[in-house]
Design an enzyme around this catalytic site. Structure first.
Site, PDB file in Angstrom:
ATOM      1  N   SER A 241       0.834  -1.220   0.000  1.00 26.30           N
ATOM      2  CA  SER A 241       0.000   0.000   0.000  1.00 26.30           C
ATOM      3  C   SER A 241       0.862   1.261   0.000  1.00 26.30           C
ATOM      4  O   SER A 241       0.551   2.237  -0.701  1.00 26.30           O
ATOM      5  CB  SER A 241      -0.972   0.000   1.181  1.00 26.30           C
ATOM      6  OG  SER A 241      -0.312  -0.266   2.391  1.00 26.30           O
ATOM      7  N   HIS A 271      -1.988  -8.927   1.846  1.00 26.53           N
ATOM      8  CA  HIS A 271      -1.719  -7.658   2.556  1.00 26.53           C
ATOM      9  C   HIS A 271      -2.908  -7.385   3.492  1.00 26.53           C
ATOM     10  O   HIS A 271      -3.237  -8.229   4.321  1.00 26.53           O
ATOM     11  CB  HIS A 271      -1.483  -6.581   1.490  1.00 26.53           C
ATOM     12  CG  HIS A 271      -0.894  -5.292   1.987  1.00 26.53           C
ATOM     13  ND1 HIS A 271      -0.315  -5.131   3.208  1.00 26.53           N
ATOM     14  CD2 HIS A 271      -0.799  -4.048   1.387  1.00 26.53           C
ATOM     15  CE1 HIS A 271       0.104  -3.889   3.359  1.00 26.53           C
ATOM     16  NE2 HIS A 271      -0.178  -3.202   2.263  1.00 26.53           N
ATOM     17  N   HIS A 318       5.596 -12.879   7.377  1.00 21.98           N
ATOM     18  CA  HIS A 318       5.818 -11.493   6.963  1.00 21.98           C
ATOM     19  C   HIS A 318       6.999 -11.422   6.012  1.00 21.98           C
ATOM     20  O   HIS A 318       7.945 -12.206   6.130  1.00 21.98           O
ATOM     21  CB  HIS A 318       6.078 -10.584   8.173  1.00 21.98           C
ATOM     22  CG  HIS A 318       5.837  -9.149   7.861  1.00 21.98           C
ATOM     23  ND1 HIS A 318       6.820  -8.334   7.342  1.00 21.98           N
ATOM     24  CD2 HIS A 318       4.716  -8.384   7.937  1.00 21.98           C
ATOM     25  CE1 HIS A 318       6.306  -7.133   7.134  1.00 21.98           C
ATOM     26  NE2 HIS A 318       5.038  -7.139   7.481  1.00 21.98           N
ATOM     27  N   ARG A 327       2.898  -5.046  16.571  1.00 21.71           N
ATOM     28  CA  ARG A 327       1.514  -4.578  16.409  1.00 21.71           C
ATOM     29  C   ARG A 327       0.550  -5.655  16.896  1.00 21.71           C
ATOM     30  O   ARG A 327      -0.513  -5.371  17.423  1.00 21.71           O
ATOM     31  CB  ARG A 327       1.250  -4.232  14.934  1.00 21.71           C
ATOM     32  CG  ARG A 327       2.201  -3.175  14.393  1.00 21.71           C
ATOM     33  CD  ARG A 327       2.042  -2.975  12.897  1.00 21.71           C
ATOM     34  NE  ARG A 327       2.330  -4.177  12.136  1.00 21.71           N
ATOM     35  CZ  ARG A 327       2.149  -4.301  10.822  1.00 21.71           C
ATOM     36  NH1 ARG A 327       1.686  -3.284  10.128  1.00 21.71           N
ATOM     37  NH2 ARG A 327       2.446  -5.424  10.195  1.00 21.71           N
ATOM     38  N   ASP A 373      -2.438  -8.677  11.491  1.00 25.09           N
ATOM     39  CA  ASP A 373      -3.797  -9.090  11.129  1.00 25.09           C
ATOM     40  C   ASP A 373      -4.310 -10.270  11.953  1.00 25.09           C
ATOM     41  O   ASP A 373      -5.508 -10.554  11.943  1.00 25.09           O
ATOM     42  CB  ASP A 373      -3.852  -9.437   9.640  1.00 25.09           C
ATOM     43  CG  ASP A 373      -3.447  -8.252   8.784  1.00 25.09           C
ATOM     44  OD1 ASP A 373      -3.941  -7.143   9.060  1.00 25.09           O
ATOM     45  OD2 ASP A 373      -2.636  -8.419   7.868  1.00 25.09           O
TER      46      ASP A 373
HETATM   47  N1  HAX Z   1       1.085 -19.884   5.612  1.00 19.90           N
HETATM   48  C1  HAX Z   1       1.526 -20.782   4.704  1.00 19.90           C
HETATM   49  N2  HAX Z   1       2.599 -20.608   3.929  1.00 19.90           N
HETATM   50  C2  HAX Z   1       3.282 -19.460   4.099  1.00 19.90           C
HETATM   51  C3  HAX Z   1       2.911 -18.497   5.051  1.00 19.90           C
HETATM   52  C4  HAX Z   1       1.756 -18.723   5.811  1.00 19.90           C
HETATM   53  N3  HAX Z   1       1.291 -17.851   6.696  1.00 19.90           N
HETATM   54  N4  HAX Z   1       3.803 -17.495   5.000  1.00 19.90           N
HETATM   55  C5  HAX Z   1       4.687 -17.808   4.040  1.00 19.90           C
HETATM   56  N5  HAX Z   1       4.373 -18.986   3.485  1.00 19.90           N
HETATM   57  C6  HAX Z   1       5.028 -19.670   2.382  1.00 19.90           C
HETATM   58  C7  HAX Z   1       4.978 -18.780   1.146  1.00 19.90           C
HETATM   59  O1  HAX Z   1       3.700 -18.882   0.504  1.00 19.90           O
HETATM   60  C8  HAX Z   1       6.126 -19.329   0.333  1.00 19.90           C
HETATM   61  O2  HAX Z   1       5.709 -20.555  -0.243  1.00 19.90           O
HETATM   62  P1  HAX Z   1       6.224 -21.005  -1.696  1.00 19.90           P
HETATM   63  O3  HAX Z   1       7.720 -21.116  -1.595  1.00 19.90           O
HETATM   64  O4  HAX Z   1       5.533 -22.300  -1.915  1.00 19.90           O
HETATM   65  O5  HAX Z   1       5.816 -19.926  -2.655  1.00 19.90           O
HETATM   66  C9  HAX Z   1       7.153 -19.660   1.415  1.00 19.90           C
HETATM   67  O6  HAX Z   1       6.415 -19.816   2.636  1.00 19.90           O
HETATM   68  C10 HAX Z   1       8.204 -18.591   1.620  1.00 19.90           C
HETATM   69  O7  HAX Z   1       7.549 -17.357   1.843  1.00 19.90           O
HETATM   70  P2  HAX Z   1       8.201 -16.235   2.778  1.00 19.90           P
HETATM   71  O8  HAX Z   1       9.461 -15.789   2.125  1.00 19.90           O
HETATM   72  O9  HAX Z   1       8.273 -16.721   4.175  1.00 19.90           O
HETATM   73  O10 HAX Z   1       7.088 -15.118   2.748  1.00 19.90           O
HETATM   74  P3  HAX Z   1       6.852 -13.982   1.643  1.00 19.90           P
HETATM   75  O11 HAX Z   1       7.740 -12.840   1.966  1.00 19.90           O
HETATM   76  O12 HAX Z   1       6.894 -14.516   0.275  1.00 19.90           O
HETATM   77  O13 HAX Z   1       5.339 -13.579   1.942  1.00 19.90           O
HETATM   78  C11 HAX Z   1       3.476 -13.046   3.300  1.00 19.90           C
HETATM   79  C12 HAX Z   1       4.982 -12.844   3.085  1.00 19.90           C
HETATM   80  C13 HAX Z   1       3.002 -12.098   4.387  1.00 19.90           C
HETATM   81  C14 HAX Z   1       2.735 -12.683   2.001  1.00 19.90           C
HETATM   82  C15 HAX Z   1       3.224 -14.526   3.694  1.00 19.90           C
HETATM   83  O14 HAX Z   1       3.853 -14.796   4.919  1.00 19.90           O
HETATM   84  C16 HAX Z   1       1.763 -14.888   3.752  1.00 19.90           C
HETATM   85  O15 HAX Z   1       1.178 -15.228   2.725  1.00 19.90           O
HETATM   86  N6  HAX Z   1       1.127 -14.807   4.976  1.00 19.90           N
HETATM   87  C17 HAX Z   1      -0.303 -15.056   5.104  1.00 19.90           C
HETATM   88  C18 HAX Z   1      -1.110 -13.859   4.643  1.00 19.90           C
HETATM   89  C19 HAX Z   1      -0.964 -12.708   5.608  1.00 19.90           C
HETATM   90  O16 HAX Z   1      -1.118 -12.847   6.807  1.00 19.90           O
HETATM   91  N7  HAX Z   1      -0.687 -11.511   5.062  1.00 19.90           N
HETATM   92  C20 HAX Z   1      -0.580 -10.275   5.862  1.00 19.90           C
HETATM   93  C21 HAX Z   1       0.846  -9.850   6.080  1.00 19.90           C
HETATM   94  C22 HAX Z   1       0.971  -8.582   6.888  1.00 19.90           C
HETATM   95  C23 HAX Z   1       0.411  -7.442   6.137  1.00 19.90           C
HETATM   96  O17 HAX Z   1       0.885  -6.978   5.127  1.00 19.90           O
HETATM   97  N8  HAX Z   1      -0.697  -6.972   6.580  1.00 19.90           N
HETATM   98  O18 HAX Z   1      -1.377  -6.056   5.892  1.00 19.90           O
END
Ligand code: HAX
Length: 439
Positions: A241, A271, A318, A327, A373
């Site tokens: 964002s 996000h 994250h 947070r 979240d």
């Molecule tokens: N559950 C399952 N798998 C997860 C995970 C979770 N909560 N978090 C990461 N992973 C997976 C990723 O999907 C990725 O898998 P692949 O290799 O198969 O693609 C792997 O672990 C490595 O990812 P990472 O490097 O640890 O995490 P990223 O930086 O790529 O992504 C995210 C960060 C926040 C998008 C991710 O942790 C996620 O999808 N979390 C769940 C959704 C969520 O809670 N989002 C909110 C984040 C905070 C925010 O911005 N709030 O607004």
């Protein structure tokens, strides 16, 4: 309230020369190397943005102009000693770089109250959308439609000198922030309370007025929303964002366009939409188990099942953080202080115990800990804001404080249009020393 604008200019204008000096005299200095891994994982850790409002440390979490969330909760002015700090104070800190006193904060409250008038056509735009359109769609459309009022856009058309861009951007930003509670509450009442709207009360603070207009006019909800608006306000410049707002703003699009674009990024499930996903996921679990008081074993099994279906566990992980999000902790402490025993909050606390080891065991999740979240929805739900699909709008209202304070600074420094380079996959393949690529 020119004095806030003047104070900002006095303080921030000193940095313009610093910016110019860095650009002109140190432009060739190498500050980082970029790896293929960084490109393949979303440019993580590549220093490429200037954001003064806040900085995220992977282990200790967010600092707003150097202050942690516990420090903010102690130092920022509040309305009463028992309450939470006012988000107005955080905005002042992010914009000006100093902890405000009570008068500064009350002045911002008053300033925003005088700017809070929302033109009728904005409500008409919202009303023209079907009730099936998501609250975030309505929110973004409303913001876009308000660009008719952009002072920056008019000044640009009139040929204003570039060194003054920040001034009209500041005016747009203050007007925009001031109007957000009214717009958010309108969407809330339209969708969930039969279109019965509640007029703003200009004597209230920004977050208190939002609670009032939503129809949750209790001290508890006002206190919660003040905390909520503070913890969600900013997370340095690279999150979707903030980065989107900056990127769109770098083309000198008006602040309404830039922020609306940022909100569309916030609406994604990785996000800000994760704050709805968390609650949706918990309620799906309760429904599937037919039990609103599931055992730890049930929760573990459900978490593992979700992973086996190739889905993420919302509220965990994250892109930058490598510890429990402060947070999350701030909201958990709030719950501990004010809520004695609640089934939903108990599930959230159990998840906090059981999810990290499960994610760790996958061997690929870099941060198994909860993010902001994971907690927010359960608190809103507890206090009666039960409509999950609205939660990301609340996040969006708060996020305006950080991304729009940054936009004013972008314009003051005169940051250029953003334009990183892209290459075909084949180019990276060759850079890696590989010969025969498939594409
Ligand atoms: N559950 C399952 N798998 C997860 C995970 C979770 N909560 N978090 C990461 N992973 C997976 C990723 O999907 C990725 O898998 P692949 O290799 O198969 O693609 C792997 O672990 C490595 O990812 P990472 O490097 O640890 O995490 P990223 O930086 O790529 O992504 C995210 C960060 C926040 C998008 C991710 O942790 C996620 O999808 N979390 C769940 C959704 C969520 O809670 N989002 C909110 C984040 C905070 C925010 O911005 N709030 O607004």
């Amino acid at each position: 309230m020119e004095y806030i604008k003047n104070k900002f200019y006095q303080k921030a204008s000193k940095c313009i020369n610093e910016y110019q000096k860095l650009k002109n005299e140190h432009g060739d200095k190498v500050i980082a190397n970029v790896t293929i891994g960084q490109v393949m994982t979303g440019m993580k850790g590549v220093p490429s943005l200037i954001t003064d409002t806040s900085k995220l440390d992977p282990n200790t979490g967010i600092r707003f102009r150097g202050y942690t969330i516990p420090e903010l909760r102690e130092k920022l002015p509040r309305l009463n000693p028992e309450g939470e700090p006012l988000p107005e104070g955080l905005f002042y800190l992010m914009l000006i770089g100093e902890i405000p006193d009570r008068d500064d904060v009350l002045n911002i409250s008053k300033d925003w109250a005088t700017r809070a008038y929302v033109p009728q056509h904005v409500f008409d735009v919202i009303d023209s959308l079907p009730l099936t359109s998501r609250p975030m769609t309505q929110f973004s459309a409303a913001i876009l439609s308000m660009a008719t009022d952009s002072i920056f856009q008019k000044a640009y058309r009139a040929g204003v000198h570039k060194k003054h861009y920040w001034d009209t951007t500041y005016e747009d930003v203050m007007n925009l922030i001031a109007r957000l509670p009214r717009i958010a509450a309108y969407i809330y009442r339209r969708n969930f309370h039969n279109n019965h709207h509640i007029e703003p009360d200009p004597r209230l603070d920004w977050a208190g007025n939002l609670a009032h207009m939503m129809g949750h006019d209790t001290e508890e909800v006002k206190r919660l929303l003040r905390l909520y608006m503070v913890v969600h306000a900013d997370h340095e410049g690279g999150n979707v964002s903030a980065h989107t707002t900056h990127l769109v703003g770098s083309a000198l699009s008006n602040p309404y366009y830039a922020y609306a674009a940022g909100m569309l990024g916030l609406a994604g499930p990785l996000h800000g939409y994760a704050n709805q996903e968390v609650i949706n996921w918990i309620f799906d679990m309760i429904q599937e188990l037919d039990n609103d008081n599931p055992s730890e074993e049930d929760i573990v099994a459900y978490t593992k099942k979700t992973l086996s279906e190739g889905r993420v566990i919302p509220g965990y992980g994250h892109a930058v953080l490598r510890q429990t999000d402060p947070r999350f902790t701030a909201q958990q402490e709030f719950a501990k202080k004010y809520i004695k025993d609640d089934k939903l909050i108990n599930i959230v606390n159990t998840l906090h115990r059981v999810v990290p080891p499960i994610l760790e065991a996958t061997g690929k999740v870099k941060n198994p800990w909860p993010n902001v979240d994971a907690y927010s929805g359960s608190l809103l739900y507890y206090y009666g804001v039960k409509e999950h699909s609205f939660y990301t709008v609340l996040f969006g209202v708060s996020r305006a404080l950080g991304v729009l304070a940054s936009l004013v600074m972008d314009r003051l420094y005169g940051l250029p249009i953003e334009r990183p380079s892209s290459f075909p996959l084949k180019w990276y393949h060759e850079k890696a020393g590989e010969k025969d690529g498939a594409c």
